[in-house]
Scaffold this active site. Structure first.
Site, PDB file in Angstrom:
ATOM      1  N   GLY A   1       0.847  -1.187   0.000  1.00 42.02           N
ATOM      2  CA  GLY A   1       0.000   0.000   0.000  1.00 42.02           C
ATOM      3  C   GLY A   1       0.883   1.238   0.000  1.00 42.02           C
ATOM      4  O   GLY A   1       1.988   1.232  -0.544  1.00 42.02           O
ATOM      5  N   ARG A   2       0.398   2.291   0.674  1.00 39.07           N
ATOM      6  CA  ARG A   2       1.137   3.571   0.672  1.00 39.07           C
ATOM      7  C   ARG A   2       2.549   3.390   1.218  1.00 39.07           C
ATOM      8  O   ARG A   2       3.541   3.785   0.574  1.00 39.07           O
ATOM      9  CB  ARG A   2       0.375   4.600   1.530  1.00 39.07           C
ATOM     10  CG  ARG A   2      -0.913   5.081   0.893  1.00 39.07           C
ATOM     11  CD  ARG A   2      -1.736   5.886   1.880  1.00 39.07           C
ATOM     12  NE  ARG A   2      -2.267   5.033   2.919  1.00 39.07           N
ATOM     13  CZ  ARG A   2      -3.573   4.829   3.150  1.00 39.07           C
ATOM     14  NH1 ARG A   2      -4.470   5.466   2.427  1.00 39.07           N
ATOM     15  NH2 ARG A   2      -3.975   4.023   4.103  1.00 39.07           N
ATOM     16  N   ILE A   3       2.667   2.800   2.423  1.00 35.48           N
ATOM     17  CA  ILE A   3       3.996   2.713   3.049  1.00 35.48           C
ATOM     18  C   ILE A   3       4.842   1.664   2.347  1.00 35.48           C
ATOM     19  O   ILE A   3       6.031   1.897   2.067  1.00 35.48           O
ATOM     20  CB  ILE A   3       3.858   2.435   4.569  1.00 35.48           C
ATOM     21  CG1 ILE A   3       3.123   3.602   5.236  1.00 35.48           C
ATOM     22  CG2 ILE A   3       5.229   2.234   5.212  1.00 35.48           C
ATOM     23  CD1 ILE A   3       2.688   3.351   6.680  1.00 35.48           C
TER      24      ILE A   3
ATOM     25  N   ARG B   1       2.440  -3.753  12.490  1.00 41.72           N
ATOM     26  CA  ARG B   1       1.842  -3.971  13.807  1.00 41.72           C
ATOM     27  C   ARG B   1       2.427  -5.266  14.369  1.00 41.72           C
ATOM     28  O   ARG B   1       2.581  -6.252  13.639  1.00 41.72           O
ATOM     29  CB  ARG B   1       0.318  -4.090  13.720  1.00 41.72           C
ATOM     30  CG  ARG B   1      -0.406  -2.758  13.509  1.00 41.72           C
ATOM     31  CD  ARG B   1      -0.400  -1.866  14.743  1.00 41.72           C
ATOM     32  NE  ARG B   1      -1.158  -0.633  14.543  1.00 41.72           N
ATOM     33  CZ  ARG B   1      -0.624   0.533  14.164  1.00 41.72           C
ATOM     34  NH1 ARG B   1       0.665   0.634  13.931  1.00 41.72           N
ATOM     35  NH2 ARG B   1      -1.381   1.609  14.030  1.00 41.72           N
TER      36      ARG B   1
ATOM     37  N   GLU C   1       2.527  -4.682  23.096  1.00 44.19           N
ATOM     38  CA  GLU C   1       3.176  -3.434  23.526  1.00 44.19           C
ATOM     39  C   GLU C   1       2.534  -2.917  24.805  1.00 44.19           C
ATOM     40  O   GLU C   1       1.308  -3.016  24.940  1.00 44.19           O
ATOM     41  CB  GLU C   1       3.045  -2.389  22.418  1.00 44.19           C
ATOM     42  CG  GLU C   1       3.870  -2.772  21.208  1.00 44.19           C
ATOM     43  CD  GLU C   1       3.705  -1.792  20.054  1.00 44.19           C
ATOM     44  OE1 GLU C   1       3.231  -0.662  20.266  1.00 44.19           O
ATOM     45  OE2 GLU C   1       4.063  -2.176  18.940  1.00 44.19           O
TER      46      GLU C   1
ATOM     47  N   HIS D   1       8.160   1.640  18.818  1.00 46.93           N
ATOM     48  CA  HIS D   1       7.024   2.076  17.989  1.00 46.93           C
ATOM     49  C   HIS D   1       7.131   3.576  17.640  1.00 46.93           C
ATOM     50  O   HIS D   1       6.274   4.373  18.025  1.00 46.93           O
ATOM     51  CB  HIS D   1       5.688   1.777  18.690  1.00 46.93           C
ATOM     52  CG  HIS D   1       4.533   1.699  17.739  1.00 46.93           C
ATOM     53  ND1 HIS D   1       3.448   0.904  17.936  1.00 46.93           N
ATOM     54  CD2 HIS D   1       4.304   2.345  16.553  1.00 46.93           C
ATOM     55  CE1 HIS D   1       2.590   1.047  16.936  1.00 46.93           C
ATOM     56  NE2 HIS D   1       3.086   1.931  16.085  1.00 46.93           N
TER      57      HIS D   1
ATOM     58  N   ALA E   1       8.116   4.702  14.292  1.00 49.93           N
ATOM     59  CA  ALA E   1       8.382   4.872  12.853  1.00 49.93           C
ATOM     60  C   ALA E   1       7.830   6.191  12.290  1.00 49.93           C
ATOM     61  O   ALA E   1       8.406   6.759  11.369  1.00 49.93           O
ATOM     62  CB  ALA E   1       7.848   3.681  12.068  1.00 49.93           C
TER      63      ALA E   1
HETATM   64  N1  NAD Z   1       5.234   1.581  13.101  1.00 46.02           N
HETATM   65  C1  NAD Z   1       4.487   2.641  12.947  1.00 46.02           C
HETATM   66  O1  NAD Z   1       4.637   3.611  13.658  1.00 46.02           O
HETATM   67  C2  NAD Z   1       3.485   2.708  11.835  1.00 46.02           C
HETATM   68  C3  NAD Z   1       3.271   3.941  11.199  1.00 46.02           C
HETATM   69  C4  NAD Z   1       2.338   3.992  10.178  1.00 46.02           C
HETATM   70  C5  NAD Z   1       1.634   2.851   9.807  1.00 46.02           C
HETATM   71  N2  NAD Z   1       1.856   1.675  10.444  1.00 46.02           N
HETATM   72  C6  NAD Z   1       1.110   0.451  10.020  1.00 46.02           C
HETATM   73  O2  NAD Z   1       1.298   0.296   8.622  1.00 46.02           O
HETATM   74  C7  NAD Z   1       0.082  -0.166   8.052  1.00 46.02           C
HETATM   75  C8  NAD Z   1       0.052   0.176   6.581  1.00 46.02           C
HETATM   76  O3  NAD Z   1      -0.162   1.564   6.383  1.00 46.02           O
HETATM   77  P1  NAD Z   1      -0.457   2.133   4.901  1.00 46.02           P
HETATM   78  O4  NAD Z   1      -0.726   3.582   5.023  1.00 46.02           O
HETATM   79  O5  NAD Z   1       0.580   1.672   3.947  1.00 46.02           O
HETATM   80  O6  NAD Z   1      -1.827   1.340   4.601  1.00 46.02           O
HETATM   81  P2  NAD Z   1      -2.426   0.943   3.196  1.00 46.02           P
HETATM   82  O7  NAD Z   1      -3.860   0.621   3.449  1.00 46.02           O
HETATM   83  O8  NAD Z   1      -2.083   1.973   2.176  1.00 46.02           O
HETATM   84  O9  NAD Z   1      -1.613  -0.404   2.815  1.00 46.02           O
HETATM   85  C9  NAD Z   1      -1.875  -1.646   3.372  1.00 46.02           C
HETATM   86  C10 NAD Z   1      -1.752  -2.692   2.261  1.00 46.02           C
HETATM   87  O10 NAD Z   1      -1.850  -3.999   2.824  1.00 46.02           O
HETATM   88  C11 NAD Z   1      -2.609  -4.790   1.934  1.00 46.02           C
HETATM   89  N3  NAD Z   1      -3.150  -5.965   2.605  1.00 46.02           N
HETATM   90  C12 NAD Z   1      -4.277  -6.075   3.349  1.00 46.02           C
HETATM   91  N4  NAD Z   1      -4.432  -7.346   3.762  1.00 46.02           N
HETATM   92  C13 NAD Z   1      -3.377  -8.042   3.289  1.00 46.02           C
HETATM   93  C14 NAD Z   1      -2.979  -9.396   3.375  1.00 46.02           C
HETATM   94  N5  NAD Z   1      -3.706 -10.301   4.058  1.00 46.02           N
HETATM   95  N6  NAD Z   1      -1.834  -9.770   2.747  1.00 46.02           N
HETATM   96  C15 NAD Z   1      -1.103  -8.872   2.062  1.00 46.02           C
HETATM   97  N7  NAD Z   1      -1.442  -7.585   1.937  1.00 46.02           N
HETATM   98  C16 NAD Z   1      -2.557  -7.170   2.542  1.00 46.02           C
HETATM   99  C17 NAD Z   1      -3.678  -3.854   1.394  1.00 46.02           C
HETATM  100  O11 NAD Z   1      -4.246  -4.348   0.172  1.00 46.02           O
HETATM  101  C18 NAD Z   1      -2.867  -2.575   1.195  1.00 46.02           C
HETATM  102  O12 NAD Z   1      -2.301  -2.508  -0.086  1.00 46.02           O
HETATM  103  C19 NAD Z   1      -0.994   0.516   8.914  1.00 46.02           C
HETATM  104  O13 NAD Z   1      -2.201  -0.226   8.899  1.00 46.02           O
HETATM  105  C20 NAD Z   1      -0.384   0.585  10.285  1.00 46.02           C
HETATM  106  O14 NAD Z   1      -0.817  -0.490  11.076  1.00 46.02           O
HETATM  107  C21 NAD Z   1       2.771   1.577  11.451  1.00 46.02           C
END
Ligand code: NAD
Length: 304
Positions: A131-133, A214, A243, A261, A263
């Site tokens: 996805g985005r990240i 997560r 956590e 945590h 990032a």
């Molecule tokens: N460590 C941190 O501080 C921190 C910071 C930001 C986000 N995050 C985590 O990162 C996650 C992703 O953020 P994002 O903005 O990229 O979200 P996003 O929705 O843009 O991307 C998530 C991707 O995962 C895919 N996905 C869903 N279920 C799946 C599966 N079973 N197998 C494979 N892929 C699957 C989705 O299709 C999507 O492309 C967030 O949900 C959050 O929990 C953590």
């Protein structure tokens, strides 16, 4: 407005007591907003999480009760991807071990074979959750001349795949072929323990696992075993299963880099996240469409 200024999250009873008769909640991932909270606070119309992940909120229950949930996507994407790379590089090149080596006075002379790590450039980066990240992490890999594999429930489309020189594969292929496996899925029932003993056994013994998604996406006990027995080379973890508890087995290992945590924790991004969450909350309370709703269907039901 009622502002909780303490560092610790409010116990549920206090959260409910202070939220009663309020219309909006701006909350953090440490605040569990479940059906009990929603039932006890019937005036609530908006729950604005200051995070992109929203596994701390029962979104289905909120939707049922016409409560709009919002998150903070996009503003933290690059900051989180940067830190994912910090973990990746620290794990591969043993940066933390090197720091301790110097502080402990063990750096007596330059040595040819001390603290050897694995190369990053030219290797294969496996992104789980594109996805985005995940894509922002992959984009950084281009600068390191990496081959990018990804696994996602949804294909990214030919344009994105071309731009990021990324190939969609299934999870077993990604695990088998990647030198770095980096996790970026949301925490969902189907992603809980996505990386367990079996997945770890499929990884290369020279590979590193990075988790800035997560904690429960990884079976932490299985990871401890894999790291201890050197079935994988290393790991970089920003998140943990329970956590702020960390599996005690991780604390004794040198081939894992641990972060609390953080990032998305840059000054600039934390400000943007807060502003977006407040904007989301106020817009819902004013009857408008918030910039980043998680359950837009709740908006529709409110207006119906
Ligand atoms: N460590 C941190 O501080 C921190 C910071 C930001 C986000 N995050 C985590 O990162 C996650 C992703 O953020 P994002 O903005 O990229 O979200 P996003 O929705 O843009 O991307 C998530 C991707 O995962 C895919 N996905 C869903 N279920 C799946 C599966 N079973 N197998 C494979 N892929 C699957 C989705 O299709 C999507 O492309 C967030 O949900 C959050 O929990 C953590």
């Amino acid at each position: 407005m009622d502002v909780h200024t303490g560092d610790a999250p409010l116990p549920k009873r206090e959260l409910i007591a202070r939220l009663r008769a309020r219309q909006g909640l701006v909350c953090l991932i440490t605040d569990a907003v479940d059906d009990e909270v929603l039932v006890a606070c019937p005036d609530l119309r908006a729950v604005a999480n200051v995070a992109v992940g929203f596994n701390n909120i029962d979104v289905a229950a909120a939707t049922r009760r016409g409560v709009v949930v919002t998150n903070t996507p996009d503003v933290l994407t690059d900051t989180t991807a940067d830190f994912t790379w910090a973990l990746l590089m620290a794990a591969a090149r043993r940066v933390v071990e090197g720091d301790q080596y110097v502080r402990q006075g063990r750096f007596k002379q330059w040595e040819y074979m001390v603290l050897l790590g694995g190369d990053i450039h030219g290797k294969t980066l496996g992104v789980v959750g594109f996805g985005r990240i995940g894509r922002a992490v992959a984009r950084r890999g281009l600068g390191f001349g990496m081959r990018v594999l990804y696994q996602d429930a949804v294909p990214a489309g030919p344009e994105v795949e071309r731009e990021l020189r990324a190939t969609r594969v299934d999870l077993p292929t990604l695990l088998r072929e990647s030198d770095f496996v980096t996790l970026h899925t949301p925490l969902l029932p189907e992603t809980r323990h996505l990386i367990g003993a079996q997945a770890l056994a499929a990884m290369r013994p020279t590979a590193c696992l990075i988790n800035a998604a997560r904690g429960p996406v990884v079976d932490e006990a299985a990871l401890v075993e894999a790291l201890r027995e050197r079935r994988i080379a290393g790991a970089g973890l920003d998140v943990f299963e329970e956590e702020p508890k960390v599996h005690p087995g991780l604390l004794g290992l040198t081939n894992v880099v641990l972060a609390p945590h953080v990032a998305s924790a840059s000054y600039e991004t934390r400000l943007k996240m807060a502003n977006l969450a407040i904007d989301n909350c106020l817009t819902v309370l004013e009857g408008g469409t918030p910039p980043t709703p998680v359950n837009p269907e709740a908006l529709a039901s409110r207006r119906a």
